[in-house]
Design a protein around this motif. Structure first.
Motif, mmCIF file in Angstrom:
data_model
loop_
_atom_site.group_PDB
_atom_site.id
_atom_site.type_symbol
_atom_site.label_atom_id
_atom_site.label_comp_id
_atom_site.label_asym_id
_atom_site.label_seq_id
_atom_site.Cartn_x
_atom_site.Cartn_y
_atom_site.Cartn_z
ATOM 1 N N VAL A 26 -2.112 -47.934 26.560
ATOM 2 C CA VAL A 26 -2.873 -47.229 25.524
ATOM 3 C C VAL A 26 -3.329 -45.875 26.055
ATOM 4 N N THR A 27 -3.830 -45.860 27.277
ATOM 5 C CA THR A 27 -4.271 -44.612 27.895
ATOM 6 C C THR A 27 -3.114 -43.628 28.046
ATOM 7 N N ALA A 28 -1.975 -44.127 28.512
ATOM 8 C CA ALA A 28 -0.814 -43.249 28.725
ATOM 9 C C ALA A 28 -0.352 -42.619 27.415
ATOM 10 N N LYS A 29 -0.290 -43.402 26.364
ATOM 11 C CA LYS A 29 0.150 -42.856 25.073
ATOM 12 C C LYS A 29 -0.856 -41.843 24.540
ATOM 13 N N ASN A 30 -2.140 -42.097 24.769
ATOM 14 C CA ASN A 30 -3.157 -41.145 24.336
ATOM 15 C C ASN A 30 -3.008 -39.829 25.085
ATOM 16 N N ILE A 31 -2.734 -39.911 26.380
ATOM 17 C CA ILE A 31 -2.558 -38.697 27.182
ATOM 18 C C ILE A 31 -1.335 -37.918 26.717
ATOM 19 N N LEU A 32 -0.250 -38.618 26.431
ATOM 20 C CA LEU A 32 0.948 -37.945 25.935
ATOM 21 C C LEU A 32 0.693 -37.279 24.591
ATOM 22 N N ALA A 33 -0.071 -37.962 23.728
ATOM 23 C CA ALA A 33 -0.389 -37.372 22.428
ATOM 24 C C ALA A 33 -1.281 -36.147 22.577
ATOM 25 N N ARG A 34 -2.144 -36.172 23.581
ATOM 26 C CA ARG A 34 -3.098 -35.083 23.769
ATOM 27 C C ARG A 34 -2.452 -33.864 24.431
ATOM 28 N N PHE A 35 -1.682 -34.092 25.483
ATOM 29 C CA PHE A 35 -1.117 -32.975 26.245
ATOM 30 C C PHE A 35 0.312 -32.655 25.836
ATOM 31 N N GLY A 36 1.062 -33.682 25.398
ATOM 32 C CA GLY A 36 2.483 -33.479 25.136
ATOM 33 C C GLY A 36 3.253 -33.352 26.438
ATOM 34 N N ALA A 37 4.523 -33.688 26.410
ATOM 35 C CA ALA A 37 5.332 -33.573 27.624
ATOM 36 C C ALA A 37 5.357 -32.135 28.139
ATOM 37 N N ALA A 38 5.331 -31.177 27.207
ATOM 38 C CA ALA A 38 5.360 -29.767 27.611
ATOM 39 C C ALA A 38 4.065 -29.329 28.282
ATOM 40 N N GLY A 39 2.986 -30.066 28.051
ATOM 41 C CA GLY A 39 1.695 -29.715 28.646
ATOM 42 C C GLY A 39 1.454 -30.349 29.993
ATOM 43 N N LEU A 40 2.452 -31.057 30.514
ATOM 44 C CA LEU A 40 2.341 -31.707 31.818
ATOM 45 C C LEU A 40 3.352 -31.083 32.765
ATOM 46 N N GLN A 41 2.980 -31.028 34.050
ATOM 47 C CA GLN A 41 3.898 -30.492 35.049
ATOM 48 C C GLN A 41 3.802 -31.333 36.306
ATOM 49 N N GLU A 42 4.783 -31.161 37.173
ATOM 50 C CA GLU A 42 4.810 -31.924 38.412
ATOM 51 C C GLU A 42 3.538 -31.642 39.223
#
Length: 380
Positions: free
Chosen positions: A70-86
């Protein structure tokens, strides 16, 4: 490739579980607090790039297994894959996003391969302190219960956010232990990411998204086959607990539809309480899923595919689906009784499925009592 042969799938799947176990071992060894390094109040999982759990540590708390996706999906919804980096690491203890109460912090690291998001590594652990009132169930609002952290990048491109840690240290009683435990969680996710990338190098023909789909599909099929063996019908049971001002009721209806699905409805359970004994819905779902997995499909590997056939509902504003700003510090004092209600209902479908639950909370506030109405078959 779309699928693996059974032998290679078994090898890779077991390796994923081993990586999750290595993450947990790292967390337990490096944590400063006894709540983690002695009590093992923690868990680690690997998730696919969509936030679905694909492998969990062998020894882990059921609540964390159910809440981290649930937490992971919320983070993906909030930041989007484009909003995350290595090198990014995101953390939150928001009860309606993470582990269900403020002391449980979830730390998630996106895993990149050749510049592409391929997976996530996550850990949840009970922090030694989170500020607020001393941990108890007699708070009236979540604001009394401590420092609430929305999903935030605590590492950006591998560099810690000094402002976050400064604010954190200013809001907890044992800043060194708390900070070092969070660093242990971060380290565990790094071990998970590195182990996963080594696995993909070892098996260059394995495409992780396809592997995840295969794992989830097989686990889901196993659970559906187990559910399909239940007699078709709806079964009810309830348990009553001592509360603060009045008794609490957990009323459960389990319906086997005959198509491999299972509906679990807690309609009729007690309303949300003005004390910290409320459970958020994903914590309720975690313990409901745990109970059903133990009863129906105990030998199959555990991941999100196992829980897809299970639909768990509780009315908004009930003690099992509390709404903000409800106090939830002692959510386990209610949520851990969910398996009792489910097992009571399953016993009406098949007496051989009745079992004594293991996680009974040891609390002076709560005592399991015989159900006033007991369990009964509603339809069959």
């Amino acid at each position: 490739m779309s699928t693996l042969d059974s032998l290679k799938l078994g090898l890779v799947w077991n390796r994923l579980i081993t990586i999750a176990d290595e993450m947990t071992s790292t967390l337990v060894r490096t944590a400063f607090s006894t709540v983690v390094n002695e009590s093992h109040d923690c868990a680690c999982i690997l998730l696919d790039r969509h936030g679905n759990s694909i492998a969990q540590s062998t020894h882990a708390l059921p609540a964390f297994m159910g809440t981290m996706p649930v937490t992971a999906k919320n983070i993906l919804a909030r930041f989007g894959a484009a909003g995350l980096q290595e090198g990014d690491v995101i953390a939150t203890n928001d009860p309606w996003i993470a582990g269900g109460h403020l002391p449980d912090l979830t730390v998630i690291r996106p895993v990149f391969r050749r510049g592409e998001l391929v997976a996530m590594a996550a850990s949840t652990a009970h922090l030694p302190d989170i500020g607020g009132r001393v941990w108890s169930a007699d708070c009236n609002e979540v604001f009394e219960e401590g420092f609430r952290i929305p999903p935030i990048k605590i590492l950006r491109g591998g560099e810690p956010d000094p402002l976050f840690f400064e604010i954190l240290r200013s809001n907890v009683r044992n800043p060194d232990d708390v900070e070092h435990d969070i660093m242990a969680q971060i380290t565990a996710t790094r071990f998970g990411a590195e182990g996963l990338l080594r696995l993909l190098e070892r098996y260059p023909d394995v495409e992780l998204s396809a592997l995840a789909l295969d794992i989830l599909r097989r686990s889901e099929a196993n659970m559906r086959e187990s559910i399909a063996r239940l007699p078709r019908g709806a079964y009810e049971h309830e348990v009553t607990l001592d509360g603060f001002d009045e008794e609490l009721t957990i009323r459960c209806r389990v319906e086997a539809t005959g198509d491999g699905g299972l509906r679990v409805d807690f309609e009729g359970s007690s309303p949300q309480q003005p004390w910290g004994i409320n459970s958020v819905i994903h914590y309720t779902r975690a313990y409901a899923s745990y109970a059903l997995k133990c009863a129906l499909s105990p030998d199959a590997p555990c991941n999100e595919g196992s829980f897809r056939p299970i639909d768990v509902r509780a009315p908004e504003g009930s003690v099992l689906n509390a709404q903000p700003p409800a106090a939830v510090g002692g959510r386990h004092l209610t949520g851990m009784f969910v398996p009792f209600a489910i097992y009571g209902a399953l016993a009406k479908a098949n007496p051989e499925l009745a079992m004594a639950d293991s996680g009974l909370p040891g609390s002076p506030y709560f005592t399991l009592k015989p159900a006033r109405a007991g369990g009964r078959v509603v339809s069959q």
